[in-house]
Design an enzyme around this catalytic site. Structure first.
Site, mmCIF file in Angstrom:
data_model
loop_
_atom_site.group_PDB
_atom_site.id
_atom_site.type_symbol
_atom_site.label_atom_id
_atom_site.label_comp_id
_atom_site.label_asym_id
_atom_site.label_seq_id
_atom_site.Cartn_x
_atom_site.Cartn_y
_atom_site.Cartn_z
ATOM 1 N N GLY A 1 0.868 -1.187 0.000
ATOM 2 C CA GLY A 1 0.000 0.000 0.000
ATOM 3 C C GLY A 1 0.895 1.223 0.000
ATOM 4 O O GLY A 1 2.014 1.184 -0.517
ATOM 5 N N ARG A 2 0.412 2.300 0.605
ATOM 6 C CA ARG A 2 1.202 3.542 0.614
ATOM 7 C C ARG A 2 2.552 3.341 1.281
ATOM 8 O O ARG A 2 3.597 3.713 0.747
ATOM 9 C CB ARG A 2 0.413 4.638 1.333
ATOM 10 C CG ARG A 2 -0.758 5.148 0.522
ATOM 11 C CD ARG A 2 -1.710 5.915 1.399
ATOM 12 N NE ARG A 2 -2.360 5.004 2.325
ATOM 13 C CZ ARG A 2 -3.640 5.096 2.690
ATOM 14 N NH1 ARG A 2 -4.377 6.076 2.229
ATOM 15 N NH2 ARG A 2 -4.170 4.224 3.530
ATOM 16 N N ILE A 3 2.522 2.749 2.479
ATOM 17 C CA ILE A 3 3.777 2.593 3.218
ATOM 18 C C ILE A 3 4.665 1.560 2.532
ATOM 19 O O ILE A 3 5.870 1.774 2.351
ATOM 20 C CB ILE A 3 3.510 2.222 4.694
ATOM 21 C CG1 ILE A 3 2.720 3.345 5.388
ATOM 22 C CG2 ILE A 3 4.832 1.988 5.430
ATOM 23 C CD1 ILE A 3 2.244 2.994 6.802
ATOM 24 N N ARG B 1 1.444 -4.473 12.688
ATOM 25 C CA ARG B 1 0.819 -4.799 13.964
ATOM 26 C C ARG B 1 1.367 -6.152 14.398
ATOM 27 O O ARG B 1 1.537 -7.054 13.564
ATOM 28 C CB ARG B 1 -0.706 -4.876 13.835
ATOM 29 C CG ARG B 1 -1.415 -3.537 13.707
ATOM 30 C CD ARG B 1 -1.296 -2.670 14.967
ATOM 31 N NE ARG B 1 -2.008 -1.399 14.832
ATOM 32 C CZ ARG B 1 -1.461 -0.253 14.401
ATOM 33 N NH1 ARG B 1 -0.179 -0.217 14.076
ATOM 34 N NH2 ARG B 1 -2.192 0.846 14.324
ATOM 35 N N GLU C 1 0.952 -5.778 22.936
ATOM 36 C CA GLU C 1 1.541 -4.507 23.335
ATOM 37 C C GLU C 1 0.866 -3.909 24.558
ATOM 38 O O GLU C 1 -0.362 -3.979 24.625
ATOM 39 C CB GLU C 1 1.376 -3.522 22.167
ATOM 40 C CG GLU C 1 2.678 -3.198 21.507
ATOM 41 C CD GLU C 1 2.482 -2.437 20.229
ATOM 42 O OE1 GLU C 1 2.681 -3.023 19.169
ATOM 43 O OE2 GLU C 1 2.116 -1.260 20.321
ATOM 44 N N HIS D 1 7.152 0.765 19.250
ATOM 45 C CA HIS D 1 6.090 1.259 18.349
ATOM 46 C C HIS D 1 6.262 2.751 18.028
ATOM 47 O O HIS D 1 5.422 3.581 18.390
ATOM 48 C CB HIS D 1 4.693 0.987 18.941
ATOM 49 C CG HIS D 1 3.623 0.925 17.886
ATOM 50 N ND1 HIS D 1 2.489 0.164 18.008
ATOM 51 C CD2 HIS D 1 3.513 1.540 16.679
ATOM 52 C CE1 HIS D 1 1.727 0.317 16.933
ATOM 53 N NE2 HIS D 1 2.338 1.147 16.106
HETATM 54 C C1 GLV Z 1 0.839 3.331 13.913
HETATM 55 O O1 GLV Z 1 1.082 2.178 14.143
HETATM 56 C C2 GLV Z 1 -0.366 3.770 13.294
HETATM 57 O O2 GLV Z 1 -1.249 2.956 12.997
HETATM 58 O O3 GLV Z 1 -0.469 4.996 13.086
HETATM 59 C C1 GLV Z 2 -0.984 2.906 4.948
HETATM 60 O O1 GLV Z 2 -0.904 4.127 4.900
HETATM 61 C C2 GLV Z 2 -0.805 2.001 3.805
HETATM 62 O O2 GLV Z 2 -1.711 1.954 2.977
HETATM 63 O O3 GLV Z 2 0.238 1.344 3.697
#
Ligand code: GLV
Ligand code: GLV
Length: 317
Positions: free
Chosen positions: A153-155, A236, A265, A283
């Site tokens: 995805g974005r990240i 996660r 966590e 985290h």
């Molecule tokens: C961090 O883990 C978030 O979901 O922003």
């Molecule tokens: C989160 O921002 C994702 O889509 O990876």
């Protein structure tokens, strides 16, 4: 005047934007209990939450005036979305703005595990550095290695870009593959989850936690990884069977792990802390001054929009 309850203090820049409303912030340095949230947010129309607040159906149904839950995170597995939907409560998150910070941290863990940065730092502090040696702290070279990204995805895409700059080949697995044009533009190749696990030298997780991704890396999936492979998890904790991961790391069936998240966590198993081939972070994926401020502003803008009867900027449904 409409009340906004904030379960934990977020950066001032966001709170300031809300000053025309009655904003009550939990000023204590701890997570509130379910009972406390229900009591303190009783007359609130907006609730600002952290990923560590478990906002379940009981809380949502106990807050009669609630219009919006604004989560100070991109992930929203801590909120019962179905319960919110059923009550017509809007839920927002903070996507996009934390992409670069999160990708930087995944890359930092990748480099730290590959080059044994934390182990080497401890070595120096212990006074063990007695001179340059040809085979002191040999690590893994990134250039030419394969990074498997689960969740492009974005990240995930931002991690791919960084890894490619280090000379890595990037393969990925998504529920739905990208178009071949997108794959070409990003210079990535699709693999089944099994194939990705078998082929990757490094694996980085970027999926949200859902019922489908819970223990996505189960014991049987972890078994497919090369013994020389490294697992990076900044998504996660529960996406990985943590107990199995610990066992595999102890037995050398996986070379190393870089973890920013844990299954329960903030509990971090003692067995993980004892391992030298693991880098452990609390985290902090999005923890830069810039990003945390931007998250606070986006949370505030979402709350403002909803309280003013407008559309939220980043609703999750
Ligand atoms: C961090 O883990 C978030 O979901 O922003
Ligand atoms: C989160 O921002 C994702 O889509 O990876």
């Amino acid at each position: 005047m409409e009340k906004i309850f904030v379960t934990y203090k977020i950066p001032e820049i966001g709170l300031k934007l809300l000053s025309k409303f009655n904003v009550e912030v939990n000023e204590e340095d701890r997570t509130l209990s379910k009972k406390e949230i229900i009591e303190r947010a009783q007359d609130a129309t907006a609730l600002v939450t952290l990923l560590s607040d478990n906002i379940d159906a009981e809380i949502i149904n106990a807050l009669p005036r609630l219009k919006i839950i604004a989560n100070y995170a991109v992930g929203f597995n801590n909120i019962d979305i179905e319960a919110a939907k059923a009550k017509g409560v809007i839920v927002t998150n903070t996507p996009d703005i934390l992409t670069d910070a999160s990708a930087d941290l995944a890359m930092a863990l990748l480099l730290a595990t590959a080059r044994r940065i934390v182990e080497a730092d401890k070595f120096v502090r212990k006074g063990l550095f007695e001179g340059w040696k040809p085979e002191l702290f040999l690590g893994i070279e990134l250039n030419g290695k394969t990074l498997g990204i689960i969740g492009l995805g974005r990240i995930g895409k931002a991690v791919a870009k960084r890894a490619q700059a280090f000379g890595m080949k990037v393969i990925y697995h998504n529920r739905r593959p990208l178009t071949s044009e997108e794959e070409k533009n990003l210079d990535v190749e699709y693999r089944s989850l099994e194939q990705l696990l078998k082929e990757s030298d490094f694996i980085s997780l970027h999926v949200p936690l859902t019922s489908e991704t819970y223990h996505l890396l189960s014991r049987s999936k972890l078994k497919l990884m090369k013994p020389s492979a490294v697992l990076i998890n900044t998504s996660r904790g529960a996406v990985v069977d943590e107990e199995a991961l610990i066992e595999f790391l102890q037995q050398g069936k996986i070379a190393a792990a870089g973890l920013d998240v844990y299954e329960n966590e903030p509990e971090v198993p003692y067995a993980l802390k004892e391992l030298d081939n693991v880098v452990l972070l609390p985290h902090i994926g999005s923890a830069t001054v810039e990003t945390r401020n931007n998250m606070a502003v986006l949370v505030a803008k979402n709350v403002l929009a909803v309280l003013e009867g407008k559309k939220p900027l980043t609703p999750v449904y």
